[in-house]
Enzyme design. Sequence first.
Site, PDB file in Angstrom:
ATOM      1  N   ARG A   1       0.570  -1.564   0.373  1.00  0.00           N
ATOM      2  CA  ARG A   1      -0.375   0.199  -0.241  1.00  0.00           C
ATOM      3  C   ARG A   1       0.632   0.876  -0.006  1.00  0.00           C
ATOM      4  NH1 ARG A   1      -2.156   1.024   4.636  1.00  0.00           N
ATOM      5  NH2 ARG A   1      -1.016  -0.125   5.337  1.00  0.00           N
TER       6      ARG A   1
ATOM      7  N   LYS B   1      -8.334  -2.821   0.612  1.00  0.00           N
ATOM      8  CA  LYS B   1      -8.489  -1.862   2.037  1.00  0.00           C
ATOM      9  C   LYS B   1      -9.602  -0.757   1.822  1.00  0.00           C
ATOM     10  CE  LYS B   1      -6.024  -4.506   4.747  1.00  0.00           C
ATOM     11  NZ  LYS B   1      -6.669  -4.995   5.653  1.00  0.00           N
TER      12      LYS B   1
ATOM     13  N   HIS C   1     -11.454  -4.787  12.022  1.00  0.00           N
ATOM     14  CA  HIS C   1     -10.007  -4.980  11.679  1.00  0.00           C
ATOM     15  C   HIS C   1      -8.985  -6.595  12.015  1.00  0.00           C
ATOM     16  CE1 HIS C   1      -5.620  -5.079   9.627  1.00  0.00           C
ATOM     17  NE2 HIS C   1      -6.571  -5.302   8.939  1.00  0.00           N
TER      18      HIS C   1
ATOM     19  N   SER D   1       1.163  -7.212  11.797  1.00  0.00           N
ATOM     20  CA  SER D   1       1.556  -8.634  11.081  1.00  0.00           C
ATOM     21  C   SER D   1       2.812  -9.417  12.833  1.00  0.00           C
ATOM     22  CB  SER D   1       2.154  -7.969  10.724  1.00  0.00           C
ATOM     23  OG  SER D   1       2.996  -9.013   9.400  1.00  0.00           O
TER      24      SER D   1
ATOM     25  N   LYS E   1      -1.917 -14.277  14.129  1.00  0.00           N
ATOM     26  CA  LYS E   1      -3.163 -14.200  14.251  1.00  0.00           C
ATOM     27  C   LYS E   1      -3.714 -15.630  13.229  1.00  0.00           C
ATOM     28  CE  LYS E   1      -5.395 -10.394  11.504  1.00  0.00           C
ATOM     29  NZ  LYS E   1      -5.613  -9.534  10.677  1.00  0.00           N
ATOM     30  N   THR E   2      -3.561 -15.464  11.781  1.00  0.00           N
ATOM     31  CA  THR E   2      -3.426 -16.074  10.929  1.00  0.00           C
ATOM     32  C   THR E   2      -3.268 -17.707  11.670  1.00  0.00           C
ATOM     33  OG1 THR E   2      -3.066 -14.994   9.681  1.00  0.00           O
ATOM     34  CG2 THR E   2      -3.219 -16.915   8.833  1.00  0.00           C
TER      35      THR E   2
ATOM     36  N   ASP F   1      -9.691 -11.297   8.011  1.00  0.00           N
ATOM     37  CA  ASP F   1      -9.444 -10.003   8.436  1.00  0.00           C
ATOM     38  C   ASP F   1     -10.046  -8.590   8.611  1.00  0.00           C
ATOM     39  OD1 ASP F   1      -6.843  -8.019   7.861  1.00  0.00           O
ATOM     40  OD2 ASP F   1      -8.064  -8.150   6.438  1.00  0.00           O
TER      41      ASP F   1
ATOM     42  N   ARG G   1       1.463 -12.513  -2.318  1.00  0.00           N
ATOM     43  CA  ARG G   1      -0.113 -12.433  -1.283  1.00  0.00           C
ATOM     44  C   ARG G   1      -0.842 -13.512  -2.513  1.00  0.00           C
ATOM     45  NH1 ARG G   1      -2.076 -10.101   3.324  1.00  0.00           N
ATOM     46  NH2 ARG G   1      -0.356  -7.965   4.099  1.00  0.00           N
TER      47      ARG G   1
END
Length: 528
Positions: free
Chosen positions: A56, A198, A217, A235, A239-240, A254, A319
């Site tokens: 981004r 986003k 989020h 990050s 979390k994942t 997400d 990604r």
Amino acid sequence: MNSVHIPNELKLLLQESQVQVQLSVPQLVEKVLERKEGTLTSTGAVCVTTGKYTGRSPQDKFIVLEESTKNKIAWGTTNQPISEEIFTGLYHKVLDYLRRKDEFFVFKGFAGADKKSRLPIQVINEMAWHNLFAEQLFIRPTEEELLTHEAGFTVISAPNFKADPVIDGTNSETFIIISFEQRIVLIGGTEYAGEMKKSIFSVMNFLLPENHIFSMHCSANVGLEGDVALFFGLSGTGKTTLSADPTRRLIGDDEHGWSSNGVFNIEGGCYAKCINLSREKEPQIFDAIRFGTVLENVILNLESRIPDYDDGTLTENTRAAYPMEAIDNIVQPSIAGHPNTIVFLTADAFGVLPPIAKLTKEQAMYHFLSGYTSKLAGTERGVTSPEATFSTCFGAPFLPLPATRYAEMLGEKILEHNANVFLVNTGWTGGEYGIGNRMKLSYTRAMVQAALEGELNHVETVTDNIFGLNIPIHVAGVPDEVLQPSKTWPDSQAYEKKAKELAAKFRENFKKFSSVAADIEGKGGPIA
């Protein structure tokens, strides 16, 4: 959410003969290959590169300063204002640019799985693979829904149209501009597809709270008994990994909303990081990368077309974009009840936060506003020792409203639904980074499992004398001494010094909220 009047210029653009509307996944894959935008991989996924920008561009993101929003947006470096004149000028230039193309692509769908609050959207793309990305990431309509679909927000993405900062009033050739009055997101000068995802999340973070829905989020899953859990974390916090539990079904990975009916996924797909991906470590993600998936900036073997997920030549931010249906263990549709358990994940490289602590409502609001984790040495140029990182509400770049608005909604939801909130440190124990060790994943899993099953709701706790956190004295499967950081350090004075250093960083970061959240700081922040 109600649809709005579509500007006439946009209507005329969509009537052009070269417009390709709602192509199927196979048709879009054919277009990507025909236009030489990407390469077919050994798994049937499409692999593309995003050129100059592999992530981004927050410095190029703007919100139009309009009468209806000027007193609502939290203006600053995250939400940069831009004039209606600059937006209008670029808007007409981009439409003219697309009109001259041989073809362009339109996807119609939704943001929000809850039909009572979903936002009808359309995405207009210069590139076929961007339209395939939109098809995979947003919620796809049924044939019946498509007949009555009217866009409440439009994303217009023209990556090869580059702004001239001197003439167009932007910061660079790249621009991501949201107009809430025109209901348009205008993107140019960047091929990074995550800007589309986003931007719509930012839009939902404005619209949902206006409809008394808490936007978040986070990832979310549901257990066999219907118990819902939310996982917040930046990050590198796990979390994942921790939300992908084979005994629980995934609601989403997400972006979510929490309404009076419960939790719902905002998206229809996943945008997973795949650097160092393997079937052994993350089988769900690995197996989801098949026909229709978009791989970004992954290096392929030129002959076999097998992806090399360990190769970060182009970027570490590789990604994979795929639909929710590519994962077996999911909730369909992506909606569930009210959360029983909320987990805030942090990777504390200072080694002083407890591996798990039960939070009061005020502590939950404090740590939510703080959004703490650590940057490690070597992860960024110039970072030579662990650095405290704070991202408000675990999603600062995507929050148009004042942060306290989201924190207040969290506090209200915790009270209303009696949700239990835990802070889980997946970082270091026994010393800071370079001295101590990373918390064992097996211990973290055991603690999270105990929290999800309600085993920690009424256990005996001890209060940490610096952060004021309530630490369980026993969790099955975890040595008791691991639970209290002060007992894992060989030098108690060194521990106390480092803990007070981190507490001071929390206080310094929270100064920006002190005038509006003094009570939260007093009841939820460090006590020493």
